[in-house]
Design a protein around this motif. Sequence first.
Motif, PDB file in Angstrom:
ATOM      1  N   PRO A 238     -56.216 -46.910  57.413  1.00 27.61           N
ATOM      2  CA  PRO A 238     -55.694 -48.170  56.875  1.00 27.61           C
ATOM      3  C   PRO A 238     -54.604 -48.771  57.770  1.00 27.61           C
ATOM      4  O   PRO A 238     -53.644 -48.088  58.123  1.00 27.61           O
ATOM      5  CB  PRO A 238     -55.129 -47.770  55.506  1.00 27.61           C
ATOM      6  N   GLU A 239     -54.815 -50.024  58.129  1.00 26.09           N
ATOM      7  CA  GLU A 239     -53.860 -50.805  58.938  1.00 26.09           C
ATOM      8  C   GLU A 239     -53.538 -50.219  60.312  1.00 26.09           C
ATOM      9  O   GLU A 239     -52.513 -50.535  60.911  1.00 26.09           O
ATOM     10  CB  GLU A 239     -52.568 -51.037  58.147  1.00 26.09           C
ATOM     11  N   LEU A 240     -54.401 -49.339  60.796  1.00 22.20           N
ATOM     12  CA  LEU A 240     -54.207 -48.780  62.141  1.00 22.20           C
ATOM     13  C   LEU A 240     -55.532 -48.837  62.889  1.00 22.20           C
ATOM     14  O   LEU A 240     -56.586 -49.073  62.290  1.00 22.20           O
ATOM     15  CB  LEU A 240     -53.773 -47.309  62.039  1.00 22.20           C
ATOM     16  N   TYR A 241     -55.477 -48.621  64.193  1.00 20.22           N
ATOM     17  CA  TYR A 241     -56.707 -48.537  64.985  1.00 20.22           C
ATOM     18  C   TYR A 241     -56.842 -47.119  65.546  1.00 20.22           C
ATOM     19  O   TYR A 241     -55.944 -46.645  66.252  1.00 20.22           O
ATOM     20  CB  TYR A 241     -56.680 -49.538  66.137  1.00 20.22           C
ATOM     21  N   ALA A 242     -57.950 -46.466  65.233  1.00 22.86           N
ATOM     22  CA  ALA A 242     -58.154 -45.096  65.719  1.00 22.86           C
ATOM     23  C   ALA A 242     -58.075 -45.067  67.251  1.00 22.86           C
ATOM     24  O   ALA A 242     -57.451 -44.175  67.833  1.00 22.86           O
ATOM     25  CB  ALA A 242     -59.496 -44.568  65.234  1.00 22.86           C
ATOM     26  N   GLY A 243     -58.696 -46.055  67.903  1.00 26.06           N
ATOM     27  CA  GLY A 243     -58.719 -46.094  69.371  1.00 26.06           C
ATOM     28  C   GLY A 243     -57.313 -46.117  69.958  1.00 26.06           C
ATOM     29  O   GLY A 243     -57.023 -45.451  70.959  1.00 26.06           O
ATOM     30  N   MET A 244     -56.430 -46.893  69.314  1.00 20.49           N
ATOM     31  CA  MET A 244     -55.057 -47.015  69.818  1.00 20.49           C
ATOM     32  C   MET A 244     -54.308 -45.671  69.673  1.00 20.49           C
ATOM     33  O   MET A 244     -53.605 -45.238  70.579  1.00 20.49           O
ATOM     34  CB  MET A 244     -54.346 -48.098  69.012  1.00 20.49           C
ATOM     35  N   GLU A 248     -52.767 -43.414  72.558  1.00 21.15           N
ATOM     36  CA  GLU A 248     -51.337 -43.088  72.594  1.00 21.15           C
ATOM     37  C   GLU A 248     -51.040 -41.582  72.658  1.00 21.15           C
ATOM     38  O   GLU A 248     -49.949 -41.196  73.045  1.00 21.15           O
ATOM     39  CB  GLU A 248     -50.613 -43.745  71.411  1.00 21.15           C
ATOM     40  N   VAL A 249     -52.002 -40.747  72.258  1.00 15.01           N
ATOM     41  CA  VAL A 249     -51.769 -39.296  72.433  1.00 15.01           C
ATOM     42  C   VAL A 249     -52.317 -38.818  73.787  1.00 15.01           C
ATOM     43  O   VAL A 249     -52.387 -37.628  74.055  1.00 15.01           O
ATOM     44  CB  VAL A 249     -52.366 -38.440  71.283  1.00 15.01           C
ATOM     45  N   SER A 262     -63.992 -42.341  76.218  1.00 15.01           N
ATOM     46  CA  SER A 262     -64.176 -43.502  77.097  1.00 15.01           C
ATOM     47  C   SER A 262     -62.835 -44.024  77.627  1.00 15.01           C
ATOM     48  O   SER A 262     -61.843 -44.069  76.900  1.00 15.01           O
ATOM     49  CB  SER A 262     -64.896 -44.612  76.324  1.00 15.01           C
ATOM     50  N   THR A 263     -62.859 -44.450  78.866  1.00 12.63           N
ATOM     51  CA  THR A 263     -61.645 -45.038  79.437  1.00 12.63           C
ATOM     52  C   THR A 263     -61.559 -46.528  79.087  1.00 12.63           C
ATOM     53  O   THR A 263     -60.529 -47.154  79.278  1.00 12.63           O
ATOM     54  CB  THR A 263     -61.647 -44.871  80.976  1.00 12.63           C
ATOM     55  N   ILE A 264     -62.645 -47.067  78.550  1.00  8.82           N
ATOM     56  CA  ILE A 264     -62.638 -48.486  78.147  1.00  8.82           C
ATOM     57  C   ILE A 264     -62.162 -48.625  76.699  1.00  8.82           C
ATOM     58  O   ILE A 264     -61.352 -49.489  76.376  1.00  8.82           O
ATOM     59  CB  ILE A 264     -64.063 -49.088  78.295  1.00  8.82           C
ATOM     60  N   ARG A 290     -54.690 -33.667  67.914  1.00  4.80           N
ATOM     61  CA  ARG A 290     -53.548 -34.256  68.631  1.00  4.80           C
ATOM     62  C   ARG A 290     -52.984 -35.459  67.882  1.00  4.80           C
ATOM     63  O   ARG A 290     -51.770 -35.666  67.840  1.00  4.80           O
ATOM     64  CB  ARG A 290     -53.969 -34.674  70.044  1.00  4.80           C
ATOM     65  N   VAL A 291     -53.887 -36.263  67.300  1.00  7.06           N
ATOM     66  CA  VAL A 291     -53.425 -37.450  66.549  1.00  7.06           C
ATOM     67  C   VAL A 291     -52.657 -36.991  65.300  1.00  7.06           C
ATOM     68  O   VAL A 291     -51.609 -37.540  64.966  1.00  7.06           O
ATOM     69  CB  VAL A 291     -54.622 -38.367  66.179  1.00  7.06           C
ATOM     70  N   LYS A 292     -53.149 -35.956  64.645  1.00  5.78           N
ATOM     71  CA  LYS A 292     -52.476 -35.433  63.438  1.00  5.78           C
ATOM     72  C   LYS A 292     -51.087 -34.901  63.795  1.00  5.78           C
ATOM     73  O   LYS A 292     -50.099 -35.176  63.115  1.00  5.78           O
ATOM     74  CB  LYS A 292     -53.352 -34.321  62.839  1.00  5.78           C
ATOM     75  N   GLU A 293     -51.023 -34.154  64.919  1.00  6.58           N
ATOM     76  CA  GLU A 293     -49.742 -33.570  65.355  1.00  6.58           C
ATOM     77  C   GLU A 293     -48.707 -34.635  65.610  1.00  6.58           C
ATOM     78  O   GLU A 293     -47.574 -34.534  65.174  1.00  6.58           O
ATOM     79  CB  GLU A 293     -49.951 -32.806  66.684  1.00  6.58           C
ATOM     80  N   LYS A 294     -49.122 -35.694  66.349  1.00  7.29           N
ATOM     81  CA  LYS A 294     -48.138 -36.692  66.779  1.00  7.29           C
ATOM     82  C   LYS A 294     -47.833 -37.717  65.693  1.00  7.29           C
ATOM     83  O   LYS A 294     -46.680 -38.105  65.516  1.00  7.29           O
ATOM     84  CB  LYS A 294     -48.638 -37.389  68.055  1.00  7.29           C
ATOM     85  N   PHE A 295     -48.868 -38.177  64.981  1.00  7.16           N
ATOM     86  CA  PHE A 295     -48.643 -39.281  64.029  1.00  7.16           C
ATOM     87  C   PHE A 295     -48.798 -38.859  62.565  1.00  7.16           C
ATOM     88  O   PHE A 295     -48.553 -39.671  61.671  1.00  7.16           O
ATOM     89  CB  PHE A 295     -49.633 -40.429  64.312  1.00  7.16           C
ATOM     90  N   GLY A 296     -49.249 -37.646  62.315  1.00  6.95           N
ATOM     91  CA  GLY A 296     -49.474 -37.217  60.931  1.00  6.95           C
ATOM     92  C   GLY A 296     -50.650 -37.936  60.277  1.00  6.95           C
ATOM     93  O   GLY A 296     -50.773 -37.941  59.058  1.00  6.95           O
TER      94      GLY A 296
END
Length: 311
Positions: A238-244, A248-249, A262-264, A290-296
């Motif tokens: 919700p209100e976030l982008y998985a790709g971003m 970011e991790v 993907s690098t694109i 990694r996403v869970k660790e950094k952003f919960g």
Amino acid sequence: MKNENSRIQEIFSKSIFRGEVRFMEPMSDHTSLRIGGPAEVFTVPQDLISLKNMRLTLKREQIPFFTLGGGTNILVRDGGMEGAVISFNSFRKIEVLSEDDEYVQLSVETGTPLQRLVNFSKENGYSGLEGLVGIPGTVGGAIVGNAGAFGYEMKDVLVLVEIMNAEGEIGKCKAEKIDFGYRRSSISSAEVILSAEIRLKKDKKKNVSTKVEDFLQKKWKQQPISESSAGCVFKNPPELYAGMLIDEVGCKGMRIGDVEVSTIHANFFINKGRATASDFLHLINEVAHRVKEKFGVVLEPEIKIIGKDVN
Ligand SMILES: Cc1cc2nc3c(=O)[nH]c(=O)nc-3n(C[C@H](O)[C@H](O)[C@H](O)COP(=O)(O)OP(=O)(O)OC[C@H]3O[C@@H](n4cnc5c(N)ncnc54)[C@H](O)[C@@H]3O)c2cc1C
């Protein structure tokens, strides 16, 4: 006791269906990811009677089945699929049912490639599907997953679907009776959708085609369309982008075996050659961790993961 494989071969070798029947068919030949072990039996029923006979046989013999569209939103595990895969490749008709000055109502068989429908709408000046340009797969898959992009979703044009149940009976279900959400619907895996009625608004051909071309340009810029993927691996939280979040991790370009983020577009994982489902699943777990660790934030897969592991 005969093993399950030869029992299935015996049942499907009897010519009670018109259409193709193949045994131990590699699913990697039927998925956009080019990954997946063999299906015990892969069938392409040619007509409704054959499909009905097949459904009745599957029910009587208690053989599990999977309805395949274009295979562009699934990851099939390396051990392949038990039971039958039913392809809708022979069901591809588009028909105008009715029209007035403002709207047109179409009947579309669910094996129709979604892009054939988008092109048909573009050529005739029918508006409502423009944002779905460039999404691979079939109309059936697009309905079940409520495919969408650029603010357009499949549910917005759907009037009703025609469904065949396990007894081979055909019934109609109005779109408002189906619970649609973000990349999901309440249509169960036991329900086989035969066709859909969709309603589109008449517009100038030029208006429709300009929008379609603009969206396609954007899609080409934002997504690695020409590479082997299954589209977005994770749903956007919700209100976030998985790709971003993945970017970011620091996972862009990360690789396990022959699967690469993907690098694109970091939410697309690419098969760079001989990737396995096992590599793909490892990469999913690593990125999600990694996403869970950094952003919960817990990332939930958008792709459907099916089949069994290698024994
Ligand atoms: C490069 C690329 C870009 C993509 N971009 C987008 C995008 O922008 N937006 C988006 O939403 N998706 C996108 N996708 C994902 C995918 O293309 C869509 O989800 C598509 O609608 C899946 O359709 P399919 O026919 O391939 O379904 P499949 O992957 O074959 O199946 C998906 C599900 O639908 C079910 N199903 C299929 N047909 C029927 C039927 N007739 N009756 C009952 N159940 C059925 C299957 O059993 C399965 O559960 C993209 C994929 C790729 C590879």
